[in-house]
Motif scaffolding. Structure first.
Motif, PDB file in Angstrom:
ATOM      1  N   HIS A 253      16.554  21.489  53.660  1.00 25.30           N
ATOM      2  CA  HIS A 253      17.543  21.855  52.653  1.00 25.30           C
ATOM      3  C   HIS A 253      18.815  22.421  53.261  1.00 25.30           C
ATOM      4  O   HIS A 253      19.904  22.244  52.721  1.00 25.30           O
ATOM      5  N   GLU A 254      18.672  23.118  54.420  1.00 23.67           N
ATOM      6  CA  GLU A 254      19.856  23.725  55.018  1.00 23.67           C
ATOM      7  C   GLU A 254      20.834  22.669  55.545  1.00 23.67           C
ATOM      8  O   GLU A 254      22.006  22.976  55.808  1.00 23.67           O
ATOM      9  N   ARG A 255      20.365  21.423  55.650  1.00 24.72           N
ATOM     10  CA  ARG A 255      21.244  20.359  56.160  1.00 24.72           C
ATOM     11  C   ARG A 255      21.776  19.462  55.035  1.00 24.72           C
ATOM     12  O   ARG A 255      22.403  18.433  55.302  1.00 24.72           O
ATOM     13  N   TYR A 256      21.541  19.851  53.793  1.00 26.05           N
ATOM     14  CA  TYR A 256      22.048  19.040  52.673  1.00 26.05           C
ATOM     15  C   TYR A 256      23.571  18.894  52.691  1.00 26.05           C
ATOM     16  O   TYR A 256      24.095  17.806  52.421  1.00 26.05           O
ATOM     17  N   PRO A 257      24.348  19.965  52.992  1.00 25.57           N
ATOM     18  CA  PRO A 257      25.807  19.781  53.045  1.00 25.57           C
ATOM     19  C   PRO A 257      26.216  18.718  54.072  1.00 25.57           C
ATOM     20  O   PRO A 257      27.154  17.936  53.838  1.00 25.57           O
ATOM     21  N   GLU A 258      25.493  18.687  55.210  1.00 24.28           N
ATOM     22  CA  GLU A 258      25.765  17.661  56.220  1.00 24.28           C
ATOM     23  C   GLU A 258      25.429  16.276  55.680  1.00 24.28           C
ATOM     24  O   GLU A 258      26.178  15.308  55.877  1.00 24.28           O
ATOM     25  N   ALA A 259      24.292  16.193  54.943  1.00 22.79           N
ATOM     26  CA  ALA A 259      23.888  14.916  54.346  1.00 22.79           C
ATOM     27  C   ALA A 259      24.920  14.436  53.336  1.00 22.79           C
ATOM     28  O   ALA A 259      25.202  13.234  53.231  1.00 22.79           O
ATOM     29  N   ILE A 260      25.479  15.379  52.563  1.00 21.17           N
ATOM     30  CA  ILE A 260      26.507  15.019  51.580  1.00 21.17           C
ATOM     31  C   ILE A 260      27.707  14.378  52.281  1.00 21.17           C
ATOM     32  O   ILE A 260      28.251  13.364  51.817  1.00 21.17           O
ATOM     33  N   LYS A 261      28.112  14.947  53.417  1.00 19.76           N
ATOM     34  CA  LYS A 261      29.259  14.378  54.157  1.00 19.76           C
ATOM     35  C   LYS A 261      28.964  12.947  54.606  1.00 19.76           C
ATOM     36  O   LYS A 261      29.806  12.046  54.446  1.00 19.76           O
ATOM     37  N   TYR A 262      27.767  12.708  55.147  1.00 17.93           N
ATOM     38  CA  TYR A 262      27.408  11.360  55.583  1.00 17.93           C
ATOM     39  C   TYR A 262      27.388  10.383  54.406  1.00 17.93           C
ATOM     40  O   TYR A 262      27.835   9.237  54.505  1.00 17.93           O
ATOM     41  N   CYS A 263      26.826  10.833  53.272  1.00 17.06           N
ATOM     42  CA  CYS A 263      26.752   9.953  52.093  1.00 17.06           C
ATOM     43  C   CYS A 263      28.145   9.626  51.554  1.00 17.06           C
ATOM     44  O   CYS A 263      28.383   8.514  51.068  1.00 17.06           O
ATOM     45  N   GLU A 264      29.050  10.607  51.606  1.00 20.77           N
ATOM     46  CA  GLU A 264      30.415  10.344  51.136  1.00 20.77           C
ATOM     47  C   GLU A 264      31.086   9.288  52.020  1.00 20.77           C
ATOM     48  O   GLU A 264      31.784   8.383  51.522  1.00 20.77           O
ATOM     49  N   ASP A 265      30.864   9.411  53.343  1.00 22.49           N
ATOM     50  CA  ASP A 265      31.420   8.406  54.261  1.00 22.49           C
ATOM     51  C   ASP A 265      30.804   7.036  53.983  1.00 22.49           C
ATOM     52  O   ASP A 265      31.504   6.007  53.967  1.00 22.49           O
ATOM     53  N   ALA A 266      29.489   7.018  53.754  1.00 22.05           N
ATOM     54  CA  ALA A 266      28.794   5.757  53.478  1.00 22.05           C
ATOM     55  C   ALA A 266      29.308   5.133  52.190  1.00 22.05           C
ATOM     56  O   ALA A 266      29.519   3.909  52.114  1.00 22.05           O
ATOM     57  N   LEU A 267      29.533   5.958  51.171  1.00 21.80           N
ATOM     58  CA  LEU A 267      30.020   5.447  49.891  1.00 21.80           C
ATOM     59  C   LEU A 267      31.367   4.746  50.071  1.00 21.80           C
ATOM     60  O   LEU A 267      31.596   3.649  49.529  1.00 21.80           O
ATOM     61  N   GLY A 268      32.265   5.354  50.852  1.00 19.70           N
ATOM     62  CA  GLY A 268      33.568   4.743  51.081  1.00 19.70           C
ATOM     63  C   GLY A 268      33.453   3.392  51.769  1.00 19.70           C
ATOM     64  O   GLY A 268      34.114   2.407  51.373  1.00 19.70           O
ATOM     65  N   LEU A 269      32.596   3.303  52.791  1.00 22.82           N
ATOM     66  CA  LEU A 269      32.407   2.047  53.507  1.00 22.82           C
ATOM     67  C   LEU A 269      31.775   0.976  52.630  1.00 22.82           C
ATOM     68  O   LEU A 269      32.179  -0.201  52.659  1.00 22.82           O
ATOM     69  N   LEU A 270      30.751   1.391  51.835  1.00 27.57           N
ATOM     70  CA  LEU A 270      30.059   0.424  50.972  1.00 27.57           C
ATOM     71  C   LEU A 270      30.997  -0.152  49.920  1.00 27.57           C
ATOM     72  O   LEU A 270      30.962  -1.355  49.622  1.00 27.57           O
ATOM     73  N   ARG A 271      31.828   0.699  49.322  1.00 25.10           N
ATOM     74  CA  ARG A 271      32.775   0.222  48.319  1.00 25.10           C
ATOM     75  C   ARG A 271      33.766  -0.769  48.944  1.00 25.10           C
ATOM     76  O   ARG A 271      34.181  -1.745  48.316  1.00 25.10           O
ATOM     77  N   GLU A 272      34.151  -0.504  50.226  1.00 28.78           N
ATOM     78  CA  GLU A 272      35.120  -1.369  50.896  1.00 28.78           C
ATOM     79  C   GLU A 272      34.498  -2.688  51.345  1.00 28.78           C
ATOM     80  O   GLU A 272      35.085  -3.767  51.155  1.00 28.78           O
ATOM     81  N   LYS A 273      33.300  -2.633  51.961  1.00 22.71           N
ATOM     82  CA  LYS A 273      32.694  -3.817  52.574  1.00 22.71           C
ATOM     83  C   LYS A 273      31.921  -4.682  51.583  1.00 22.71           C
ATOM     84  O   LYS A 273      31.811  -5.898  51.767  1.00 22.71           O
ATOM     85  N   LEU A 274      31.349  -4.054  50.551  1.00 17.84           N
ATOM     86  CA  LEU A 274      30.588  -4.829  49.552  1.00 17.84           C
ATOM     87  C   LEU A 274      31.480  -5.023  48.328  1.00 17.84           C
ATOM     88  O   LEU A 274      32.336  -5.874  48.306  1.00 17.84           O
ATOM     89  N   SER A 275      31.273  -4.221  47.322  1.00 17.49           N
ATOM     90  CA  SER A 275      32.145  -4.219  46.144  1.00 17.49           C
ATOM     91  C   SER A 275      31.875  -2.921  45.394  1.00 17.49           C
ATOM     92  O   SER A 275      30.785  -2.336  45.520  1.00 17.49           O
TER      93      SER A 275
END
Length: 526
Positions: A3-25
Motif C-alpha cells: 500500500h505504501e507504494r500506491y502513489p508510485e503505482a498511480i504515477k506509472y498508470c498515468e504514464d501508461a494511460l497516456g501511451l495507450l491513448r496515443e498508440k491504441l485509441s
C-alpha cells in the motif's frame, strides 16, 4: 500489494494511460483497464474525487465495448457505487450497486459470485442504514443471511458482520429483543475466530450492545459493553481516537444515569478532548459532547454550567445542521429548561418556542417530545403571566401524554410519567375559569380522573369525576353523552371504594342516558 507504494503505482498508470491513448485509441478496452486501475488506486489511498472521474470513464468505455452483462462492467459499477457512497451521494451509490447486483444475478450463480453478491448487498444495506431507510436495509441484510446459508459457509467473520448489521438495523427500529439476539450471536461467532482482524468488528459489536443495553436501562451491562469496546480499540495497532471518544461518551451517559457524576465528568471531558484533538473544536461531534456535559451539570444542579454547555452545543449545531434537525431540538429544549431553572423565563420561552416548531416538523403535533416541550412552555409562561397561553400548552401536553397511556388494563403509566401529568393538571385547573368555559374545566377534571383511575387512586378520581359531572351538567345538561361518561366513571370509582349501591345507581343513570343518545346498538352501551 504494497500500500505504501500506491502513489508510485498511480504515477506509472498515468504514464501508461497516456501511451495507450496515443498508440491504441482513446476508446480501446485496454485504455478502459488503465482508467479502472487508476480509479481503484486513488480509491485505496483515499482520493475519492479523483477516483470518481477515472471509474466513470472506465464504466462508460467498458459498457460500450463489452456490453452491460460483462463481468468487468459489473466490477466497475460496484466500485463506482462504493466511491459514490463514501462521497455521500447515496442515491447514485445505490443506483450503481443495484445495477451491479442485477448484472451479477443474470449470470450463472457460483459460490464465488455468491460471496461478491453478499458484499454488494452489505454495501447497499449500509447506505440504506446511514440514511435511516431501515426497511430497505433490513431487506438487504436478510438477503445476505439467505445467500450465506445457501453457500454452506461455516460461521465466519462475514456471518458475524451480517448479524451485526442486522442487529444494528433492528436496534434503530426499536426491536430490541431481536436486535440483542443478533448482536450477541455476532459476538459469539467472532470470539470463535482466530483471525486478528476480528477485533475491528468486535469493538463495533460491543459498542452497539452498549447502546442497546443503555436504551433498555440495563446500565451495568451497558457499562461492561462500553468498557470492552474501549479495551479492544486501545489494543489495536492504529487507535481511532474518535471511536475511543464515542465509547467514553457512552460510559459518561451511564455515569449520569447511575448518578456517578464525578466519574461521568471526567470521562466526558476526556471524550471532548479526544474529539477536539482529532476534529477541531467546532466539529459536530463536539456538539454532542457539550450537550452531554450539559445534561450532567443539570443533573448535579449546576444550572449555570449546564447553560454554558447547552449554549456551546447549540452554537456548534447551528453551524452544521438544518434548522429543523432533531439534534438542534434537543439542545434548544434542554437550554430552555435550564434557563427556566435559573428563572430566566423570557429567554427560556424563546428557546422553547423554537424547539416546539422543530419538534412538530419532525414528529408531528402529537409526538411525545412535542408534549414535553408544551409542558416546559406552559410552566415558563405561567411564571411570566401569560396565563391563556400557559393553559393551552398544559392542555396540549396533557392530551399528548394521555394518548400514549393505553387502556385501564394495559396502561403504560410509570411513576415519573404520572407525576408529570398530574403536575400539569394541578397547574392547569386553576387557570381554567368555570364562569368562562365550564366545559373546558370539566374536561380537565375528567381527564385527571382518568389518570388517577389508571394509577389506582380511586378516591381522588371520584372527586375529579364529581367535579367534571357538575360542570358538564352546567354546560350540557343531564341528557348528554359527556354527562353520562362522568356518571359511568363515578360508578366505577364508587364500586372500587366499597360503595356498590351508589355505584349501581350511577351506572344505571349512565346507561339510560347513553341508550337515549346513542341507541341500543352502540359500543358504549355494551
Amino acid at each position: 500489494g504494497h500500500h505504501e507504494r500506491y502513489p508510485e503505482a498511480i504515477k506509472y498508470c498515468e504514464d501508461a494511460l497516456g501511451l495507450l491513448r496515443e498508440k491504441l485509441s482513446p476508446d480501446h478496452t485496454t485504455v478502459a483497464e488503465a482508467y479502472f486501475r487508476l480509479g481503484f488506486l486513488h480509491f485505496q489511498v483515499g482520493r475519492f474525487e479523483e477516483s470518481l472521474g477515472y471509474v466513470l470513464q472506465a464504466l462508460q468505455l467498458r459498457t460500450t465495448k463489452l456490453g452491460e452483462m460483462h463481468p468487468d462492467v459489473e466490477m466497475t459499477a460496484r466500485l463506482l457505487g462504493q466511491v459514490y457512497g463514501i462521497l455521500g451521494h447515496t442515491e447514485d451509490a445505490l443506483h450503481y450497486l443495484n445495477k451491479a447486483l442485477k448484472w451479477k444475478r443474470t449470470r450463472k450463480s457460483r459460490r464465488a459470485q455468491s460471496s461478491s453478491e453478499i458484499q454488494m448487498l452489505i454495501g447497499m444495506g449500509k447506505l440504506h442504514l446511514d440514511e435511516l431507510e431501515l426497511d430497505e436495509a433490513l431487506v438487504c441484510f436478510t438477503e445476505c443471511m439467505k445467500l450465506h446459508k445457501q453457500s454452506h459457509d461455516d460461521a465466519d467473520i462475514r456471518l458475524a458482520e451480517i448479524l451485526y448489521l442486522l442487529g444494528s438495523t433492528l436496534f434503530e427500529k426499536r426491536e430490541y429483543t431481536d436486535a440483542h439476539s443478533r448482536l450477541t450471536s455476532a459476538k459469539h461467532i467472532i470470539l470463535e475466530q482466530e483471525d486478528e482482524d476480528k477485533k475491528r468488528l468486535l469493538w463495533k459489536i460491543d459498542f452497539s450492545l452498549g447502546q442497546l443495553l443503555e436504551e433498555q436501562k440495563s446500565y451495568e451491562e451497558a457499562r461492561d459493553a462500553y468498557n470492552d469496546c474501549l479495551e479492544i480499540i486501545q489494543s489495536l495497532e492504529e487507535v481511532n481516537q474518535c471511536s475511543v471518544a464515542q465509547a467514553l461518551l457512552g460510559v459518561g451517559r451511564i455515569c449520569i444515569a447511575t448518578e456517578n457524576f464525578a466519574e461521568g465528568l471526567s470521562v466526558i471531558e476526556d471524550a471532548k478532548a479526544s474529539f477536539t484533538e482529532v476534529l477541531g473544536p467546532h466539529h459536530l461531534e463536539l456538539a454532542t459532547c457539550w450537550y452531554t456535559l450539559g445534561v450532567l451539570h443539570r443533573s448535579m444542579k449546576n444550572h449555570t454550567k449546564a447553560k454554558e454547555c447547552f449554549k456551546m452545543s447549540l452554537q456548534i449545531g447551528r453551524r452544521h445542521l438544518d434548522k429543523n434537525n432533531c439534534d438542534l431540538y434537543e439542545s434548544l429544549q434542554s437550554l430552555g429548561a435550564c434557563l427556566s431553572d435559573l428563572q430566566e423565563y423570557i429567554d427560556a420561552r424563546n428557546y422553547l418556542e423554537e424547539a416546539l416548531q422543530i419538534g412538530i416538523a419532525n414528529e408531528g403535533p402529537d409526538g411525545k417530545n412535542v408534549g414535553e416541550t408544551h409542558r416546559y412552555l406552559a410552566h415558563v409562561q405561567l411564571q411570566i403571566g401569560e396565563l391563556s397561553a400557559s393553559l393551552e400548552h398544559f392542555e396540549r401536553s396533557i392530551a399528548i401524554g394521555m394518548s400514549y397511556l393505553g387502556s385501564y388494563e394495559q396502561s403504560n403509566l410509570g411513576s415519573e410519567q404520572f407525576a408529570k401529568l398530574n403536575a400539569c393538571f394541578e397547574a392547569a385547573i386553576p387557570l381554567a375559569k368555570p364562569e368562562n368555559d365550564p366545559e373546558r374545566l370539566g374536561r380537565l377534571y375528567y381527564r385527571q380522573g382518568i389518570l388517577q383511575t389508571m394509577n389506582r387512586l380511586h378516591k381522588k378520581a371520584l372527586k375529579s369525576f364529581t367535579e367534571a359531572l357538575r360542570l358538564y351538567k352546567t354546560f350540557y345538561g343531564d341528557n348528554h353523552v359527556s354527562t353520562a361518561n362522568a356518571l359511568f366513571n363515578i360508578g366505577v370509582c364508587l364500586n372500587e371504594t366499597g360503595d356498590p349501591d351508589r355505584a349501581v345507581k350511577c351506572l344505571s343513570q349512565a346507561l339510560h342516558t347513553t341508550q337515549s343518545q346513542l341507541g341500543d346498538d352502540h359500543i358504549d352501551v355494551a
